[in-house]
Design a protein around this motif. Structure first.
Motif, PDB file in Angstrom:
ATOM      1  N   TRP A  65       0.842  -1.208   0.000  1.00 35.15           N
ATOM      2  CA  TRP A  65       0.000   0.000   0.000  1.00 35.15           C
ATOM      3  C   TRP A  65       0.867   1.244   0.000  1.00 35.15           C
ATOM      4  N   ASN A  66       2.009   1.188   0.668  1.00 36.11           N
ATOM      5  CA  ASN A  66       2.916   2.341   0.701  1.00 36.11           C
ATOM      6  C   ASN A  66       3.610   2.533  -0.641  1.00 36.11           C
ATOM      7  N   VAL A  67       3.856   1.454  -1.349  1.00 37.15           N
ATOM      8  CA  VAL A  67       4.515   1.539  -2.650  1.00 37.15           C
ATOM      9  C   VAL A  67       3.579   2.188  -3.662  1.00 37.15           C
ATOM     10  N   ASP A  68       2.317   1.796  -3.653  1.00 39.59           N
ATOM     11  CA  ASP A  68       1.346   2.287  -4.635  1.00 39.59           C
ATOM     12  C   ASP A  68       0.897   3.717  -4.347  1.00 39.59           C
ATOM     13  N   LYS A  69       0.896   4.121  -3.092  1.00 41.53           N
ATOM     14  CA  LYS A  69       0.546   5.478  -2.654  1.00 41.53           C
ATOM     15  C   LYS A  69      -0.852   5.917  -3.080  1.00 41.53           C
ATOM     16  N   ARG A  70      -1.803   5.025  -3.033  1.00 43.10           N
ATOM     17  CA  ARG A  70      -3.200   5.383  -3.293  1.00 43.10           C
ATOM     18  C   ARG A  70      -4.018   5.009  -2.069  1.00 43.10           C
ATOM     19  N   HIS A  71      -5.078   5.739  -1.847  1.00 45.13           N
ATOM     20  CA  HIS A  71      -5.957   5.442  -0.715  1.00 45.13           C
ATOM     21  C   HIS A  71      -7.246   4.828  -1.256  1.00 45.13           C
ATOM     22  N   TYR A  72      -7.603   3.682  -0.706  1.00 46.95           N
ATOM     23  CA  TYR A  72      -8.835   3.019  -1.104  1.00 46.95           C
ATOM     24  C   TYR A  72      -9.798   3.096   0.079  1.00 46.95           C
ATOM     25  N   GLY A  73     -10.913   3.798  -0.104  1.00 54.08           N
ATOM     26  CA  GLY A  73     -11.863   4.006   0.987  1.00 54.08           C
ATOM     27  C   GLY A  73     -12.945   2.949   1.011  1.00 54.08           C
ATOM     28  N   GLN A  74     -14.151   3.389   1.368  1.00 51.97           N
ATOM     29  CA  GLN A  74     -15.304   2.501   1.467  1.00 51.97           C
ATOM     30  C   GLN A  74     -15.612   1.854   0.126  1.00 51.97           C
ATOM     31  N   CYS A  75     -15.954   0.598   0.160  1.00 52.66           N
ATOM     32  CA  CYS A  75     -16.264  -0.131  -1.070  1.00 52.66           C
ATOM     33  C   CYS A  75     -17.766  -0.376  -1.174  1.00 52.66           C
ATOM     34  N   TYR A  76     -18.245  -0.332  -2.395  1.00 52.41           N
ATOM     35  CA  TYR A  76     -19.614  -0.738  -2.703  1.00 52.41           C
ATOM     36  C   TYR A  76     -19.528  -1.914  -3.661  1.00 52.41           C
ATOM     37  N   TYR A  77     -20.436  -2.854  -3.518  1.00 48.89           N
ATOM     38  CA  TYR A  77     -20.404  -4.062  -4.319  1.00 48.89           C
ATOM     39  C   TYR A  77     -21.588  -4.077  -5.274  1.00 48.89           C
ATOM     40  N   LEU A  78     -21.308  -4.248  -6.560  1.00 45.72           N
ATOM     41  CA  LEU A  78     -22.363  -4.367  -7.557  1.00 45.72           C
ATOM     42  C   LEU A  78     -22.810  -5.819  -7.577  1.00 45.72           C
ATOM     43  N   VAL A  79     -24.043  -6.064  -7.220  1.00 43.85           N
ATOM     44  CA  VAL A  79     -24.531  -7.437  -7.084  1.00 43.85           C
ATOM     45  C   VAL A  79     -25.839  -7.592  -7.844  1.00 43.85           C
ATOM     46  N   ASP A  80     -26.236  -8.853  -8.032  1.00 40.33           N
ATOM     47  CA  ASP A  80     -27.539  -9.105  -8.636  1.00 40.33           C
ATOM     48  C   ASP A  80     -28.558  -9.370  -7.530  1.00 40.33           C
ATOM     49  N   GLY A  81     -29.732  -9.817  -7.904  1.00 44.26           N
ATOM     50  CA  GLY A  81     -30.840  -9.917  -6.966  1.00 44.26           C
ATOM     51  C   GLY A  81     -30.744 -11.003  -5.907  1.00 44.26           C
ATOM     52  N   ILE A  82     -29.758 -11.902  -5.965  1.00 46.07           N
ATOM     53  CA  ILE A  82     -29.715 -12.993  -4.991  1.00 46.07           C
ATOM     54  C   ILE A  82     -29.096 -12.579  -3.660  1.00 46.07           C
ATOM     55  N   TYR A  83     -28.503 -11.389  -3.596  1.00 47.97           N
ATOM     56  CA  TYR A  83     -27.853 -10.941  -2.366  1.00 47.97           C
ATOM     57  C   TYR A  83     -28.838 -10.189  -1.480  1.00 47.97           C
ATOM     58  N   PRO A  84     -28.578 -10.160  -0.158  1.00 52.58           N
ATOM     59  CA  PRO A  84     -29.477  -9.416   0.738  1.00 52.58           C
ATOM     60  C   PRO A  84     -29.383  -7.911   0.470  1.00 52.58           C
ATOM     61  N   LYS A  85     -30.350  -7.171   0.935  1.00 53.74           N
ATOM     62  CA  LYS A  85     -30.392  -5.722   0.715  1.00 53.74           C
ATOM     63  C   LYS A  85     -29.604  -5.028   1.827  1.00 53.74           C
ATOM     64  N   TRP A  86     -28.279  -4.978   1.649  1.00 53.87           N
ATOM     65  CA  TRP A  86     -27.396  -4.300   2.594  1.00 53.87           C
ATOM     66  C   TRP A  86     -26.961  -2.977   1.986  1.00 53.87           C
ATOM     67  N   HIS A 152      -1.464  -6.103  -9.970  1.00 53.24           N
ATOM     68  CA  HIS A 152      -1.991  -6.215 -11.329  1.00 53.24           C
ATOM     69  C   HIS A 152      -1.960  -4.852 -12.029  1.00 53.24           C
ATOM     70  N   ASN A 153      -2.419  -3.811 -11.329  1.00 47.49           N
ATOM     71  CA  ASN A 153      -2.419  -2.472 -11.914  1.00 47.49           C
ATOM     72  C   ASN A 153      -1.003  -1.993 -12.211  1.00 47.49           C
ATOM     73  N   MET A 154      -0.063  -2.326 -11.339  1.00 44.99           N
ATOM     74  CA  MET A 154       1.331  -1.938 -11.576  1.00 44.99           C
ATOM     75  C   MET A 154       1.892  -2.662 -12.801  1.00 44.99           C
ATOM     76  N   ILE A 155       1.550  -3.927 -12.969  1.00 45.79           N
ATOM     77  CA  ILE A 155       2.012  -4.702 -14.126  1.00 45.79           C
ATOM     78  C   ILE A 155       1.417  -4.130 -15.412  1.00 45.79           C
ATOM     79  N   VAL A 156       0.113  -3.842 -15.389  1.00 42.98           N
ATOM     80  CA  VAL A 156      -0.544  -3.285 -16.571  1.00 42.98           C
ATOM     81  C   VAL A 156       0.067  -1.938 -16.930  1.00 42.98           C
ATOM     82  N   LYS A 157       0.318  -1.095 -15.930  1.00 41.45           N
ATOM     83  CA  LYS A 157       0.922   0.220 -16.186  1.00 41.45           C
ATOM     84  C   LYS A 157       2.319   0.054 -16.769  1.00 41.45           C
ATOM     85  N   ASP A 158       3.088  -0.878 -16.227  1.00 35.83           N
ATOM     86  CA  ASP A 158       4.440  -1.118 -16.735  1.00 35.83           C
ATOM     87  C   ASP A 158       4.401  -1.617 -18.170  1.00 35.83           C
TER      88      ASP A 158
END
Length: 197
Positions: A65-86, A152-158
């Motif tokens: 995380w220190n090497v990449d120097k990006r901050h990843y905050g709260q995540c939202y998950y794209l789901v279909d109808g089989i998941y509970p309504k959270w 993966h993102n570092m490899i793709v960028k390289d």
């Protein structure tokens, strides 16, 4: 990596012996991520004990995380109808009636499919994601997943930087026939001087 985490700097232990090298630690962590090899394998391969291999992976996933120097905050998950309504699950709207809701549903489904494809790419590259969790804690699983994404993102960028530096030239394709050229025969002096003076 040694610049971002003191754990990866090679030191001496209490008996003044040199500890595991930075390269050994990085090889261990990368192989655990890429090949999902059990931690006890490294005892024979790199002379690293099982508990040390797990510790190395733990430090690696936190240091990346220190090497990449990006901050990843709260995540939202794209789901279909089989998941509970959270609150963190974003589901498509069933039977959307307004143009705005239809647009939202189309976009949500498209992004969810993109995310599923991206996850498939990550599974193909990092075997640790494909297999069972093998008793990792939820926190460690989060670090492992984010490490795989960051790497993966570092490899793709390289690879992208490499492609930009060396643009595609269709004449460089070895299977493509090249135009035949006629070259002038070199002139060679065939006169021999037999009486040198």
């Amino acid at each position: 990596m040694a610049n971002y985490g003191p754990y990866f700097v090679q030191t001496r232990d209490g008996t003044r012996r040199v500890s595991i090298s930075t390269e050994q630690k990085l090889t261990c962590a990368m192989r655990m991520l890429a090949y999902d090899i059990t931690a006890d394998f490294y005892d024979d391969y790199l002379d690293i004990a099982k508990s040390t291999a797990i510790e190395i992976l733990d430090h690696f996933t936190k240091a990346i995380w220190n090497v990449d120097k990006r901050h990843y905050g709260q995540c939202y998950y794209l789901v279909d109808g089989i998941y509970p309504k959270w609150g963190s699950f974003v589901q498509a709207i069933r039977n959307p009636r307004t143009p705005q809701r239809q647009h939202f549903t189309r976009m949500q489904e498209a992004y969810r499919k993109d995310a599923e494809r991206a996850f498939g790419i990550l599974q193909a590259r990092w075997a640790i994601i494909r297999g069972p969790t093998r008793g990792w804690s939820k926190e460690n699983l989060q670090y492992i997943m984010m490490t795989c994404i960051i790497l993966h993102n570092m490899i793709v960028k390289d690879e992208h930087d490499e492609d930009a530096a060396d643009p595609f030239n269709p004449n460089d394709i070895p299977t493509r026939p090249k135009k035949a050229g006629i070259y002038a025969r070199p002139k060679i002096d065939t006169d021999v001087n037999r009486n040198p003076q």
